[in-house]
Motif scaffolding. Structure first.
Motif, short mmCIF file in Angstrom:
data_model
loop_
_atom_site.label_atom_id
_atom_site.label_comp_id
_atom_site.label_asym_id
_atom_site.label_seq_id
_atom_site.Cartn_x
_atom_site.Cartn_y
_atom_site.Cartn_z
N HIS A 29 0.80 -1.16 0.04
CA HIS A 29 0.03 0.01 -0.02
C HIS A 29 0.84 1.37 0.08
CE1 HIS A 29 -2.87 3.39 1.78
NE2 HIS A 29 -3.60 2.51 0.99
N SER A 30 0.46 2.21 -0.94
CA SER A 30 1.30 3.50 -1.08
C SER A 30 2.69 3.22 -1.46
CB SER A 30 1.15 4.35 0.29
OG SER A 30 -0.09 4.76 0.63
N CYS A 189 -8.89 4.02 4.49
CA CYS A 189 -10.20 4.79 4.24
C CYS A 189 -9.62 6.04 3.84
CB CYS A 189 -10.97 4.69 5.28
SG CYS A 189 -11.57 3.08 5.70
N GLY A 190 -8.61 6.54 4.15
CA GLY A 190 -8.39 8.20 4.00
C GLY A 190 -8.13 8.98 4.97
N SER A 191 -8.72 8.67 6.22
CA SER A 191 -8.71 9.25 7.64
C SER A 191 -9.59 8.70 8.43
CB SER A 191 -8.89 10.89 7.31
OG SER A 191 -10.48 10.90 7.34
N SER A 410 -21.38 -11.90 -7.28
CA SER A 410 -21.53 -10.66 -6.05
C SER A 410 -20.75 -9.48 -7.08
CB SER A 410 -20.30 -11.05 -4.90
OG SER A 410 -20.08 -9.79 -4.47
N LEU A 411 -21.47 -8.53 -6.90
CA LEU A 411 -21.00 -7.21 -7.63
C LEU A 411 -20.72 -5.96 -6.66
CD1 LEU A 411 -20.84 -5.44 -10.16
CD2 LEU A 411 -23.19 -5.00 -10.01
N MET A 412 -19.21 -5.60 -6.54
CA MET A 412 -18.88 -4.71 -5.71
C MET A 412 -18.42 -3.36 -6.53
SD MET A 412 -15.70 -4.90 -3.56
CE MET A 412 -16.05 -5.81 -1.98
N GLN A 413 -18.64 -2.19 -6.06
CA GLN A 413 -18.34 -1.16 -6.60
C GLN A 413 -16.91 -0.70 -6.29
OE1 GLN A 413 -21.20 2.19 -6.99
NE2 GLN A 413 -22.37 0.97 -5.63
N LYS A 414 -16.20 -0.28 -7.07
CA LYS A 414 -14.88 0.33 -6.62
C LYS A 414 -14.94 1.72 -6.58
CE LYS A 414 -11.15 -1.78 -8.57
NZ LYS A 414 -10.20 -2.32 -9.46
N PRO A 415 -13.88 2.21 -5.31
CA PRO A 415 -14.16 3.69 -5.52
C PRO A 415 -13.21 4.46 -6.31
CG PRO A 415 -12.72 2.67 -3.74
CD PRO A 415 -13.24 1.78 -4.39
N ASP A 416 -13.55 5.65 -6.53
CA ASP A 416 -12.86 6.52 -7.58
C ASP A 416 -12.39 7.69 -6.87
OD1 ASP A 416 -15.23 7.70 -7.03
OD2 ASP A 416 -15.69 8.62 -9.15
N LYS A 417 -12.45 7.64 -5.46
CA LYS A 417 -11.56 8.64 -4.71
C LYS A 417 -10.99 7.78 -3.57
CE LYS A 417 -13.98 12.22 -6.29
NZ LYS A 417 -14.53 11.49 -7.35
N ARG A 418 -9.82 8.47 -3.16
CA ARG A 418 -8.98 8.15 -2.00
C ARG A 418 -9.90 8.05 -0.98
NH1 ARG A 418 -5.73 10.03 1.80
NH2 ARG A 418 -3.96 8.70 2.51
N ASN A 419 -10.61 8.99 -0.47
CA ASN A 419 -11.22 9.30 0.66
C ASN A 419 -12.59 8.54 0.68
OD1 ASN A 419 -9.31 11.83 0.53
ND2 ASN A 419 -9.81 11.62 2.73
N ARG A 420 -12.83 7.53 1.67
CA ARG A 420 -13.99 6.73 1.72
C ARG A 420 -15.27 7.81 1.63
NH1 ARG A 420 -16.92 4.93 5.96
NH2 ARG A 420 -18.34 2.99 5.65
N ARG A 421 -15.31 8.77 2.54
CA ARG A 421 -16.63 9.54 2.41
C ARG A 421 -16.82 10.42 1.36
NH1 ARG A 421 -12.62 12.64 5.27
NH2 ARG A 421 -12.57 14.69 4.64
N LEU A 422 -15.91 10.62 0.47
CA LEU A 422 -16.11 11.21 -0.97
C LEU A 422 -16.67 10.33 -2.21
CD1 LEU A 422 -13.05 13.57 -0.87
CD2 LEU A 422 -15.43 14.11 0.02
N VAL A 423 -16.74 9.15 -1.68
CA VAL A 423 -17.05 8.13 -2.72
C VAL A 423 -18.65 8.16 -2.84
CG1 VAL A 423 -17.36 5.61 -3.33
CG2 VAL A 423 -15.33 6.64 -2.14
N LYS A 424 -18.87 8.09 -4.20
CA LYS A 424 -20.30 8.43 -4.71
C LYS A 424 -20.67 7.10 -5.12
CE LYS A 424 -23.46 10.24 -8.09
NZ LYS A 424 -23.64 11.20 -9.35
N SER A 425 -21.40 6.40 -4.35
CA SER A 425 -22.02 5.04 -4.74
C SER A 425 -23.35 5.14 -5.62
CB SER A 425 -22.42 4.20 -3.43
OG SER A 425 -21.48 3.98 -2.53
#
Length: 699
Positions: A29-30, A189-191, A410-425
């Motif tokens: 990671h990173s 998650c970002g923070s 199973s269908l899982m969305q992958k985030p397009d933002k580093r910070n979890r709270r900014l992810v638009k599902s």
């Protein structure tokens, strides 16, 4: 600076094929290597500080703490908090920790479940870490993140106020594995603030890399208690939740349960006899480490006097530790859902022989090309990614009774933002169609007509705004088409499709067979007048050496090719003309001679004609959905993934493609495909660094 995204995608795919991202060889990671960083610190006698997740307010995140409280936060290493800190004291247990100021009960409930499965726990928490031998302030943990295992490095500086941990803390003051595990998860998650609010299924999947099945308790299966009992026996992680109260606050109801709160299922008994009647009990744990159910079968309930002394001794523990028993009836009444997370859904039929096979597929919806929306949009639904499945035979152990499902998708969305709270599902769902005999010869994507004349044989009941949706079904031998989709078309997002099957199954993405572009040769013209016109045009703009450079080509294209079309386009840019010259310049002079120009002109006039025929509404631009038709008409065979890249690269902010952009992209595909065909040996090319730069810098 990291390499461009397309390069990283290729690298990640190659690494995946080589086993990077597996549990045995997790991705860093990173790009932080735990062993290298630790040896560096030991060699120099320094304590590690993580520059990627530094001990400051950014790692705590916005909105979690008041500004006054934030100003009091001091990041301390455990040795500065208490004497003789230890990573683990007397083993790992659900009773080790209590929740702090982050509303991450969903995460802590998942840790509570994790402590029951030693093998899985050791995957996440390397147990050989210590504050004694070779200590230098660095720790690491492993999580499964969207298709691959990652090793996450942190320093051991923890946020405190007045010398006390403000987030998760151990009930044993000198034990720090819970606080360090939470910090590592906050990093991915970002923070810490990004850990506010969630569902146990999210963290449980990140602990296992498995799949989860959620049962809504208002519509629970009749054999739910049997399923839970088998799930406990099959090394599953189980979590559940209570309904939200009048506000988002975690208020405590009169019955002792916390509203809008996550709990861990920690036990399911084999039935006990109460006054001669069998009772099904389930044991639950509050990750606060306190606060328990006050109804029947709670710690101080008189119901425990109705069972045998042996059962009472085996089950009852009268402690204020957050753990309690209740009946299945009360469980279904006072909780909203229960989630079972496992590597294989063996608990479904209780007849497991480890026969489930698992395949994972990365996919992407891109607006205008592969984001077709749900079946409410019949004209675009077919453009969604399609996965073709061939089932060879039925599982011999499957019966026609409960537990006969042989396929889990199973269908899982992958985030397009580093910070979890900014992810638009997105709202997402799954449809499965049977491929009947008349369609079995179909190559490539199934067209709209197929979906207009066929109904799904299995589908998710609802399109849900969640990270992961799951579809359980029983499919007979044959061929099927799995179509994952978002609810609305033209929504760009990445996803992971996992297919678990208890029958012999073959799966492949039902796009075109390969990414390599195939453009048929344009038939040479034998019309003498046409050839003379091209030559005349060339001489009109060429220099005294009968050559045209990029500036002259720009004038020719804008004044001649776009004649009568100027109001609908800004014209060819100088940069696009430089690229065209480079692509067609066989002599590497920076100019085109007569033959090279005529070759180019023949191509661009054909591409213009295709563009005009594809622009059915005469807007002067191609929508991304029209682009698919235009590219196909150009004779190009592309996979969905490459078509998606083209749309992102050339579509612009408007999502529309101009005539000059279309001509540029098709010409580039044509020439780059020819370069590959000329250089490939056995289907691959090998270039030295100077050769690679030679091609890419003049194209």
């Amino acid at each position: 600076m990291p390499p461009p995204g397309v390069c990283m995608s290729i690298m990640q795919e190659r690494n995946k094929q080589e086993g990077v991202g597996s549990l045995a060889n997790p991705e860093k990671h990173s790009n932080q290597d735990f062993q290298q960083l630790k040896q560096y610190c030991l060699a120099r006698g320094v304590r590690y500080i993580d520059e990627m997740f530094p001990p400051d307010h950014n790692s705590i995140g916005d909105g979690l703490l008041s500004s006054d409280f934030m100003s009091r936060v001091v990041w301390l290493r455990p040795a500065k908090i208490i004497q003789n800190p230890d990573f683990i004291v007397d083993g790992l247990s659900r009773f080790d920790f209590g929740q702090g100021m982050v509303e991450d009960c969903w995460f802590l409930a998942s840790i509570g479940a994790l402590t029951f499965q030693k093998d899985i726990l050791e995957q996440v928490v390397p147990l050989n870490q210590t504050f004694k031998e070779d200590y230098c302030g660095i720790f690491h943990f492993r999580f499964w993140r969207f298709g691959r295992w990652v090793d996450v490095v942190i320093d051991d500086k923890l946020p405190t106020v007045d010398g006390n941990l403000i987030f998760v803390h151990s009930k044993t003051p000198n034990e720090f594995w819970p606080a360090l595990l939470e910090k590592a998860y906050a990093k991915v998650c970002g923070s810490y603030a990004d850990m506010n609010l969630g569902t146990p299924s999210e963290a449980m999947m990140d602990f296992t890399g498995g799949v989860h099945i959620t049962f809504k308790l208002t519509d629970a299966p009749s054999n739910l208690w049997d399923l839970l009992f088998r799930a406990v026996q099959s090394k599953s992680l189980i979590g559940c939740g209570t309904p939200q109260g009048e506000t988002s606050a975690n208020t405590v109801a009169p019955n002792g349960l916390v509203r809008g709160h996550a709990y861990t299922v920690t036990g399911v008994n084999k039935q006990i006899l109460s006054q001669g009647r069998p009772v099904n009990l389930i044991r639950l744990f509050n990750p606060w480490g306190r606060g328990e159910w006050k109804g029947d079968w709670s710690d101080k309930s008189s119901m425990w006097q109705t069972v045998s002394p042996n059962d009472r001794k085996m089950c009852l523990s009268v402690k204020e530790d957050g753990e309690f028993w209740m009946t299945m009836e009360d469980f279904c009444k006072h909780f909203t859902d229960v989630t079972i997370c496992c590597m294989r859904p063996d608990f479904l039929d209780g007849n497991s022989k480890g026969l489930w096979t698992h395949s994972i597929h990365d996919g992407r919806w891109v607006a205008g090309t592969t984001a077709g929306g749900c079946m409410n949009f019949p004209n675009s639904f077919w453009t969604n990614p399609q996965y073709r499945v061939k089932i060879e035979g039925l599982d011999r152990d499957c019966s026609e009774t409960q537990g006969d499902n042989n396929m889990l998708v199973s269908l899982m969305q992958k985030p397009d933002k580093r910070n979890r709270r900014l992810v638009k599902s997105l709202y997402i769902g799954i449809n499965i169609f049977e491929v009947r005999s008349q369609f079995k010869g179909q190559r490539g994507k199934f067209p709209a007509d197929f979906f207009n004349t066929n109904v799904p044989v299995a589908q998710t009941k609802n399109v849900l705004n969640v990270r992961t949706v799951v579809l359980l079904s029983r499919l007979k031998p044959g061929e099927y088409l799995i179509v994952p989709s978002s609810f609305n078309p033209n929504e760009t997002a990445s996803f992971i499709l996992s297919i678990l099957s208890k029958v012999e199954t073959q799966v492949h993405e039902n796009s075109n067979d390969q990414d390599i572009v195939e453009i048929p040769k344009l038939m040479p013209t034998h019309n003498r007048a046409d050839m003379d016109n091209k030559q005349t045009l060339f001489r009109q703009y060429s220099d005294q050496f009968e050559e045209v450079d990029a500036e002259q080509l720009q004038r020719i294209l804008n004044e001649t090719l776009l004649q009568g079309y100027a109001k609908k386009t800004q014209g060819f840019s100088l940069e696009s003309c430089r690229s065209m010259v480079a692509l067609m310049d066989t002599s590497i002079t920076g100019k085109l001679n007569s033959a090279e120009f005529q070759h180019l002109w023949r191509k661009v006039t054909v591409y213009k004609d295709i563009f005009l025929r594809s622009d059915v509404n005469r807007s002067g631009m191609l929508s991304l959905s029209q682009l698919r038709n235009a590219v196909t008409a150009s004779g190009v065979r592309l996979s969905d993934s490459l078509l998606n890249l083209i749309a992102l690269r050339y579509g612009g902010s408007s999502g529309n493609i101009s005539l000059e952009s279309f001509i540029s992209l098709v010409l580039r595909m044509d020439r780059m495909a020819k370069i590959f065909r000329q250089l490939n040996q056995g289907g691959a090319i090998s270039l030295r660094d100077n050769e690679w730069m030679y091609i890419t810098m003049y194209a």
